[in-house]
Design an enzyme around this catalytic site. Structure first.
Site, PDB file in Angstrom:
ATOM      1  N   CYS A  13      -2.303  11.791  10.936  1.00  0.00           N
ATOM      2  CA  CYS A  13      -2.194  10.375  11.281  1.00  0.00           C
ATOM      3  C   CYS A  13      -0.799   9.862  10.922  1.00  0.00           C
ATOM      4  O   CYS A  13      -0.299  10.123   9.825  1.00  0.00           O
ATOM      5  CB  CYS A  13      -3.259   9.570  10.554  1.00  0.00           C
ATOM      6  N   ARG A 127      -4.109   8.443  15.301  1.00  0.00           N
ATOM      7  CA  ARG A 127      -5.009   9.383  14.635  1.00  0.00           C
ATOM      8  C   ARG A 127      -5.110  10.644  15.491  1.00  0.00           C
ATOM      9  O   ARG A 127      -6.032  10.807  16.310  1.00  0.00           O
ATOM     10  CB  ARG A 127      -6.379   8.736  14.404  1.00  0.00           C
ATOM     11  N   CYS A 267      -5.146   4.570  -9.832  1.00  0.00           N
ATOM     12  CA  CYS A 267      -5.327   4.123  -8.449  1.00  0.00           C
ATOM     13  C   CYS A 267      -4.775   5.195  -7.532  1.00  0.00           C
ATOM     14  O   CYS A 267      -3.831   5.920  -7.900  1.00  0.00           O
ATOM     15  CB  CYS A 267      -4.580   2.791  -8.234  1.00  0.00           C
ATOM     16  N   ASP A 268      -5.326   5.312  -6.324  1.00  0.00           N
ATOM     17  CA  ASP A 268      -4.826   6.340  -5.416  1.00  0.00           C
ATOM     18  C   ASP A 268      -3.466   5.981  -4.825  1.00  0.00           C
ATOM     19  O   ASP A 268      -2.834   6.815  -4.180  1.00  0.00           O
ATOM     20  CB  ASP A 268      -5.842   6.650  -4.307  1.00  0.00           C
ATOM     21  N   CYS A 308       2.305 -17.771  -6.772  1.00  0.00           N
ATOM     22  CA  CYS A 308       0.856 -17.568  -6.787  1.00  0.00           C
ATOM     23  C   CYS A 308       0.173 -18.591  -7.689  1.00  0.00           C
ATOM     24  O   CYS A 308      -0.901 -19.101  -7.359  1.00  0.00           O
ATOM     25  CB  CYS A 308       0.532 -16.159  -7.268  1.00  0.00           C
ATOM     26  N   CYS A 311      -0.463 -21.744  -5.880  1.00  0.00           N
ATOM     27  CA  CYS A 311      -1.114 -21.658  -4.563  1.00  0.00           C
ATOM     28  C   CYS A 311      -2.540 -22.195  -4.620  1.00  0.00           C
ATOM     29  O   CYS A 311      -3.300 -21.894  -5.550  1.00  0.00           O
ATOM     30  CB  CYS A 311      -1.114 -20.210  -4.088  1.00  0.00           C
ATOM     31  N   CYS A 321      -3.218  -7.305  -3.724  1.00  0.00           N
ATOM     32  CA  CYS A 321      -2.995  -6.014  -4.377  1.00  0.00           C
ATOM     33  C   CYS A 321      -1.609  -5.974  -5.003  1.00  0.00           C
ATOM     34  O   CYS A 321      -0.609  -6.260  -4.318  1.00  0.00           O
ATOM     35  CB  CYS A 321      -3.142  -4.888  -3.359  1.00  0.00           C
TER      36      CYS A 321
END
Length: 393
Positions: A13, A127, A267-268, A308, A311, A321
């Site tokens: 991909c 893909r 985390c990946d 932020c 906000c 994230c």
């Protein structure tokens, strides 16, 4: 989240970020050994958690073979504590699914996530197999097998610049396939140093407009609407409850990433030497959870940029994230790469999200969480559990 074959995959991909991860392991064999598998399962089954969740991902985890997953189930039964429930989730590109795999998934009660980007003319742009051929027909065949064998499953759609302007078409296509559990994940591909969004990162404004269009379609379907992971989680946030999706939670401590060699990462998206927490062959989970890097990772989410904090949507977005902040190197002072898209969407959808949250809370006593189709269930119900899909598989 367990990577039995690291980033090894039968597809190539164009937007896959996880293929880069193989560089971290210097080309070493990328298949989890029986020794590592045993230690991974033992560590989590013998922890104090009453319901450990194993999410098998890749690359393409089916390349580990059926025998590997037969050992998974055997080890889980051997190490599980009395009264302990174990949940297995499986994220696949679907091209290798056959009758035998589906029978096993059904027998093991595994929840399967399958990746599809939309109709064939959209899906096949990115893909593809190594020879450039599109994978749509094989994915559709796999999806139909899951349906025929009544394997609990959901569909993951990566939102990228080839499908982001076809929101209604993609949503209606999936709905017409008979799918009732959808995940839409924004593509934010980075370069090798992961310091800035890559060329294939979805346009944030277009992504916001995509969410608006899909939300209107979803809302218009009424009480029998599909479960959309993003929207249902935002209803939780609007109700003052904690979402299960990491993007909208208060911190990032949702799950660990276990690589094929036993290395542990928070985390990946952080399979990098500076984020390694240890290895399950030599370190206990207690040691890993006390590691300074784990504590530093958990604090990332709440380190909001000034924009932020001011906000009006921070109670829903919660900064998004942390990987999408790119350490303040974004143009125009944006606090998060997807910020403009989120602003567009929340300005549009917030009143309806609040209304849905109020309706759900008023209809059911106690602090409960919405399940698929507007049905309320207690948090942790099996039907709310699904693979933490990203743009891979």
């Amino acid at each position: 989240m367990v990577k039995p074959v690291c980033g090894t995959c039968n597809l190539t991909c164009s937007y896959c970020y996880y293929r880069q991860t193989g560089q971290y392991f210097n080309g070493a064999p990328a298949r989890m050994s029986d020794e590592v598998l045993r230690e991974v399962v033992r560590a989590f089954c013998q922890s104090a958690h009453p319901c450990p969740h194993f999410s098998w991902q890749g690359g393409e985890p089916m390349l580990a073979g059926r025998e590997f997953f037969q050992k998974v189930v055997a080890y889980q039964q051997a190490f599980r504590r009395p009264g302990q429930a174990i949940v297995n989730m499986f994220q696949t590109n679907g091209t290798l699914l056959d009758e035998a795999w589906c029978r096993l998934f059904k027998r093991w009660d595994m929840l399967v996530g399958i990746s599809i980007d939309g109709p064939p003319e959209i899906h096949d742009k990115n893909r593809t197999y190594p020879n450039g051929a599109g994978s749509y027909q094989d994915v559709l065949r796999g999806l139909r097998l899951l349906q025929e064998h009544q394997v609990e499953h959901n569909v993951l759609v990566l939102v990228h610049n080839d499908n982001v302007r076809h929101a209604k078409e993609v949503y209606r296509f999936l709905r017409d396939l008979g799918e009732d559990f959808l995940q839409f994940i924004p593509c934010v591909v980075t370069g090798l140093d992961r310091s800035m969004p890559g060329d294939q990162a979805v346009d944030p404004v277009a992504y916001g407009q995509f969410l608006c269009e899909v939300f209107d379609e979803w809302l218009g379907d009424g009480p029998k609407r599909t479960y959309d992971r993003t929207f249902n989680n935002l209803v939780l946030a609007a109700a003052g409850l904690e979402p299960e999706i990491c993007v909208f939670r208060r911190d990032c401590a949702g799950c660990l990433l276990i690589e094929h060699n036993g290395d542990v990462f928070p985390c990946d998206f952080l399979v990098q030497p500076e984020w390694r927490l240890g290895n399950l062959r030599t370190d206990t989970l207690s040691q890993i959870f006390r590691h300074p890097r784990w504590l530093a990772f958990r604090s990332l989410k709440s380190q909001w940029p000034p924009a932020c904090r001011e906000c009006r949507h921070i109670d829903l977005c919660r900064g998004g994230c942390p990987r999408d902040r790119f350490d303040g190197r974004l143009p125009d002072g944006e606090p998060n790469y997807l910020c403009r898209g989120y602003q567009i969407f929340f300005d549009h959808a917030r009143p309806a999200l609040v209304r849905l949250a109020e309706e759900w809370l008023s209809e059911t006593p106690g602090r409960l969480a919405p399940d698929r189709g507007g049905v309320l269930v207690r948090p942790g119900n099996r039907r709310r559990i699904h693979p933490r899909g990203r743009h891979r598989g």
